[in-house]
Design an enzyme around this catalytic site. Structure first.
Site, short mmCIF file in Angstrom:
data_model
loop_
_atom_site.label_atom_id
_atom_site.label_comp_id
_atom_site.label_asym_id
_atom_site.label_seq_id
_atom_site.Cartn_x
_atom_site.Cartn_y
_atom_site.Cartn_z
N TYR A 115 0.78 -1.24 0.00
CA TYR A 115 0.00 0.00 0.00
C TYR A 115 0.81 1.29 0.00
O TYR A 115 0.26 2.37 -0.18
CB TYR A 115 -0.96 -0.01 1.20
CG TYR A 115 -2.01 -1.08 1.07
CD1 TYR A 115 -3.11 -0.90 0.23
CD2 TYR A 115 -1.90 -2.27 1.76
CE1 TYR A 115 -4.07 -1.89 0.09
CE2 TYR A 115 -2.87 -3.28 1.63
CZ TYR A 115 -3.94 -3.08 0.80
OH TYR A 115 -4.89 -4.05 0.64
N PHE B 11 -9.95 -4.21 11.32
CA PHE B 11 -11.18 -4.22 10.51
C PHE B 11 -10.87 -4.65 9.08
O PHE B 11 -9.77 -4.61 8.62
CB PHE B 11 -11.85 -2.84 10.53
CG PHE B 11 -10.99 -1.70 10.09
CD1 PHE B 11 -10.85 -1.41 8.73
CD2 PHE B 11 -10.31 -0.92 11.01
CE1 PHE B 11 -10.05 -0.34 8.32
CE2 PHE B 11 -9.51 0.14 10.60
CZ PHE B 11 -9.38 0.43 9.25
#
Length: 414
Positions: A126, A414
């Site tokens: 990322y 999450f």
């Protein structure tokens, strides 16, 4: 990636959830379990999902959760990036880049969350999209025979009680909401997220007990702390107990409350190893022990942050010391951030706007995102060649102003 393939990315519907979930689980090498196999869980926001279909098979998944993130001195909306997978049959075609670009562009154009965050399954993925690790989890572990509280630790007049999940659920959210606003990197939990936090499916326990709950209560009845943990039985070859206790969460609104909860956790029978994988690498428990070497810390990246809109993000946080600098931001992936920004701020507020003035610093968006929560020093990034100082002393000033007294920490995956 062809424009045609990019145009095929679209939100999944609730009816398409089973196939979407199967693709998501396959990518992570998991078998779907639990109550939400046929319909999305309450935290899912299908209108913020993206999928790509190859015939009737889902080949690509992505999603966003609408979260609330504590930043230095404030709370901001945060786009929680999740569900990002690309099937092996569709790799090397630019699909991940298209997903990242679409998510960030829509956030910017719709003026939604000024900050995005994610948990990275693999580190190298990322950074090229501007994300950077901004919090770290401690992976704390130690042997109970060496984990003793200092004799001068104040345990207060409160009490620690084992309680049911229902009693915990009724008492803890209000305490958590007060405490999480003090710690950059913490996320808000509404009822949906508390329900997810407290789900305890047998298939997810990996041989441990069901989750157990503690409350710390003052003499006047006020709840000032809480903890959740599991145990996993173990025995040595000679028949001695060798169990493991895993602390999933422990919070206290005072030192006595926090210490009292830890005294309980370190005193559970038949336990020889205590683990706390998600606690901060700078957790106070390390300074409450008689033997500081007994609790081993192995920090690893946790929440990755990406500034979606530099001006809105930098204006939203507070600065512990005054700052008035021009920062030239390099951001090829989100060109609306590129250019020179005048950042001014102090403990009561901040401002960020375009300027034609000469820069004091030149910073890539990845480095700026890493420093945003106050846990990664701009001086360290400068030493690594990630920040360029134009005006003498600007790095020291910026590193001080971007810091924060509380180490950022995110316990919510999450």
């Amino acid at each position: 990636m062809t424009d045609d393939l990019a145009a095929q990315l679209r939100p999944a519907t609730a009816e398409e959830w089973p196939g979407f979930l199967r693709a998501l689980s396959d990518a992570f090498g998991e078998t779907p379990t639990g109550p939400y196999l046929d319909s999305p869980p309450p935290v899912a926001e299908m209108d913020r999902s993206l999928g790509l279909w190859d015939g009737d098979r889902v080949a690509v998944t992505a999603g966003i959760y609408s979260r609330s993130l504590t930043v230095p001195g404030a709370v901001v909306p945060c786009a929680g990036i999740t569900w990002v997978t690309v099937a092996p049959t569709h790799r090397r075609r630019g699909i991940l880049t298209a997903i990242m670009r679409r998510q960030l562009t829509e956030l910017h154009e719709q003026q939604r969350e000024p900050v995005a965050g994610l948990w990275a399954a693999e580190y190298p993925i990322y950074g090229r999209f501007g994300y950077a690790p901004a919090t770290f989890r401690g992976n704390l572990t130690g042997r109970t025979e060496r984990l003793r509280l200092r004799p001068d630790v104040d345990l207060g007049a409160g009490r620690v009680d084992a309680v049911s999940c229902d009693a915990y659920r009724a008492a803890v959210p209000a305490v958590h909401e007060r405490l999480r606003r003090l710690v950059p990197g913490n996320l808000g939990r509404d009822d949906r997220w508390w329900d997810r936090q407290l789900r305890d499916e047998p298939d997810d326990r990996q041989g441990a007990t069901e989750r157990r709950y503690l409350l710390h209560t003052e003499p006047d009845g006020a709840v000032t702390g809480f903890a959740a943990y599991r145990m996993k039985a173990g025995w040595t070859d000679s028949g001695e107990p060798d169990g493991t206790l895993t602390v999933e969460e422990v919070r206290g609104s005072s030192t006595p409350a926090y210490a009292a909860l830890w005294r309980f956790l370190l005193s559970v029978d038949l336990v020889r190893t205590v683990k706390a994988p998600l606690l901060s690498a700078d957790d106070p428990i390390r300074h409450l022990l008689t033997d500081g070497r007994a609790l081993h810390v192995s920090p690893i990246d946790a929440l990755w942050v990406r500034l979606v809109d530099v001006d809105r993000a930098l204006a939203a946080r507070r600065y512990p010391t005054p700052i008035d600098l021009v920062i030239e931001v390099r951001d090829e992936f989100c060109p609306w951030n590129a250019g020179r920004w005048r950042v001014s701020g102090h403990p009561a507020g901040g401002h960020c706007g375009r300027t034609d003035l000469d820069p004091d610093l030149v910073v890539g968006i990845e480095a700026l995102s890493a420093a945003y929560l106050g846990g990664v020093s701009l001086a360290t990034l400068h030493a690594a060649g990630r920040v360029t100082e134009v005006s003498p002393g600007a790095v020291t000033l910026a590193a001080t102003a971007f810091g924060w007294p509380v180490t950022p920490w995110c316990p919510d995956e999450f």
